[in-house]
Design a protein around this motif. Structure first.
Motif, PDB file in Angstrom:
ATOM      1  N   GLY A 193      17.371 -26.399 -14.753  1.00 16.03           N
ATOM      2  CA  GLY A 193      18.143 -27.518 -14.327  1.00 16.03           C
ATOM      3  C   GLY A 193      17.586 -28.712 -14.763  1.00 16.03           C
ATOM      4  O   GLY A 193      18.268 -30.106 -14.886  1.00 16.03           O
ATOM      5  N   GLY A 194      16.317 -28.663 -15.384  1.00 15.63           N
ATOM      6  CA  GLY A 194      15.782 -30.155 -15.612  1.00 15.63           C
ATOM      7  C   GLY A 194      15.777 -30.138 -17.353  1.00 15.63           C
ATOM      8  O   GLY A 194      14.918 -30.749 -18.101  1.00 15.63           O
ATOM      9  N   SER A 195      16.445 -29.238 -17.994  1.00 13.58           N
ATOM     10  CA  SER A 195      16.538 -29.307 -19.320  1.00 13.58           C
ATOM     11  C   SER A 195      17.665 -30.013 -20.084  1.00 13.58           C
ATOM     12  O   SER A 195      18.571 -30.256 -19.408  1.00 13.58           O
ATOM     13  N   TRP A 196      17.517 -30.507 -21.438  1.00 13.39           N
ATOM     14  CA  TRP A 196      18.492 -31.208 -21.961  1.00 13.39           C
ATOM     15  C   TRP A 196      19.901 -30.275 -22.192  1.00 13.39           C
ATOM     16  O   TRP A 196      21.076 -30.607 -22.310  1.00 13.39           O
ATOM     17  N   GLY A 197      19.429 -28.951 -22.566  1.00 11.43           N
ATOM     18  CA  GLY A 197      20.761 -27.801 -22.622  1.00 11.43           C
ATOM     19  C   GLY A 197      21.648 -27.932 -21.490  1.00 11.43           C
ATOM     20  O   GLY A 197      22.609 -27.799 -21.547  1.00 11.43           O
ATOM     21  N   PHE A 198      20.987 -27.524 -20.251  1.00 12.87           N
ATOM     22  CA  PHE A 198      21.580 -27.711 -19.034  1.00 12.87           C
ATOM     23  C   PHE A 198      22.512 -29.192 -18.721  1.00 12.87           C
ATOM     24  O   PHE A 198      23.653 -29.129 -18.236  1.00 12.87           O
ATOM     25  N   ILE A 199      21.756 -30.312 -19.005  1.00 16.78           N
ATOM     26  CA  ILE A 199      22.674 -31.581 -18.831  1.00 16.78           C
ATOM     27  C   ILE A 199      23.741 -31.635 -19.752  1.00 16.78           C
ATOM     28  O   ILE A 199      24.843 -32.005 -19.458  1.00 16.78           O
ATOM     29  N   ILE A 200      23.700 -31.204 -20.981  1.00 17.96           N
ATOM     30  CA  ILE A 200      24.678 -31.293 -22.026  1.00 17.96           C
ATOM     31  C   ILE A 200      25.810 -30.229 -21.654  1.00 17.96           C
ATOM     32  O   ILE A 200      27.113 -30.711 -21.625  1.00 17.96           O
ATOM     33  N   ALA A 201      25.279 -29.077 -21.391  1.00 17.11           N
ATOM     34  CA  ALA A 201      26.452 -27.900 -20.935  1.00 17.11           C
ATOM     35  C   ALA A 201      27.240 -28.325 -19.568  1.00 17.11           C
ATOM     36  O   ALA A 201      28.458 -28.406 -19.526  1.00 17.11           O
ATOM     37  N   PHE A 202      26.789 -29.076 -18.665  1.00 10.10           N
ATOM     38  CA  PHE A 202      27.085 -29.611 -17.578  1.00 10.10           C
ATOM     39  C   PHE A 202      28.157 -30.884 -17.932  1.00 10.10           C
ATOM     40  O   PHE A 202      29.307 -30.906 -17.159  1.00 10.10           O
ATOM     41  N   GLY A 203      27.737 -31.584 -18.714  1.00  7.43           N
ATOM     42  CA  GLY A 203      28.384 -32.925 -19.015  1.00  7.43           C
ATOM     43  C   GLY A 203      29.947 -32.472 -19.748  1.00  7.43           C
ATOM     44  O   GLY A 203      30.853 -32.869 -19.375  1.00  7.43           O
ATOM     45  N   LEU A 204      29.540 -31.127 -20.561  1.00 11.81           N
ATOM     46  CA  LEU A 204      30.787 -30.596 -21.165  1.00 11.81           C
ATOM     47  C   LEU A 204      31.692 -29.989 -20.053  1.00 11.81           C
ATOM     48  O   LEU A 204      32.925 -30.223 -20.409  1.00 11.81           O
TER      49      LEU A 204
END
Length: 185
Positions: A64-75
């Protein structure tokens, strides 16, 4: 070393009775007694003590604190909005029309679940930090006590050597005095 020797170490090195020692101080004195290393890895100890739930909380917080999660969640959010406005809007099958109430509900539920899990992980990290500080204290105390013991040993060696030199000097002075008395007679 015996228990009495630990008591003596506590008195000489820490100026405390063995009953008044903190757990860290006891560990250090036992390490000195057993001639064993004192340093340990806080992460390893913490991982050994961790429950399954704590390890899961760490993994959730890591994801939850990774850039991968943030990018995937944004998509996913972008796709949700596009899907419910343009794509499904043309066919009349929109399941969450603007203002996206279902999306808001899902985001609120995600936040309600994710926040306590992340806080659990932060609490565990704080416990790791406290453990690391405690282990650092033990290592520092052990180093300080060993340095004190080395100083005492060196001081004893110097004192013994000076005593031997003084005795030898006294012998030489006596021999010189005898030689001066014989020479004058």
């Amino acid at each position: 070393m015996t228990e009495g020797e630990i008591h003596d170490l506590a008195r000489t090195l820490l100026a405390k009775s063995s009953d008044a020692l903190d757990p860290e101080e006891q560990t250090v004195l036992l390490g000195i007694r057993n001639h064993s290393p004192i340093s340990r890895d806080a992460a390893d100890i913490s991982d050994e003590r961790a429950t399954r739930g704590e390890r899961l909380a760490d993994q959730v917080a890591a994801v939850g604190g990774s850039w991968g999660f943030i990018i995937a969640f944004g998509l996913v959010l972008f796709a949700w909005v596009v899907l419910n406005t343009d794509v499904l809007g043309h066919v009349g099958l929109v399941f969450d029309p603007y203002p996206f109430i279902f999306l808001n509900l899902m985001l609120s539920m995600l936040a309600a679940v994710q926040a306590p899990i992340i806080m659990m992980s932060q609490n565990r990290q704080a416990a790791k930090d406290r453990l690391a500080a405690s282990l650092d204290f033990e290592v520092n105390l052990r180093a300080e006590l060993e340095i004190l013991r080395l100083h005492e040993k060196l001081d004893r060696g110097v004192t013994d050597r000076l005593d031997r030199l003084e005795a030898r000097l006294s012998q030489l002075m006596t021999a010189m005095d005898r030689g001066a008395v014989r020479a004058s007679s």
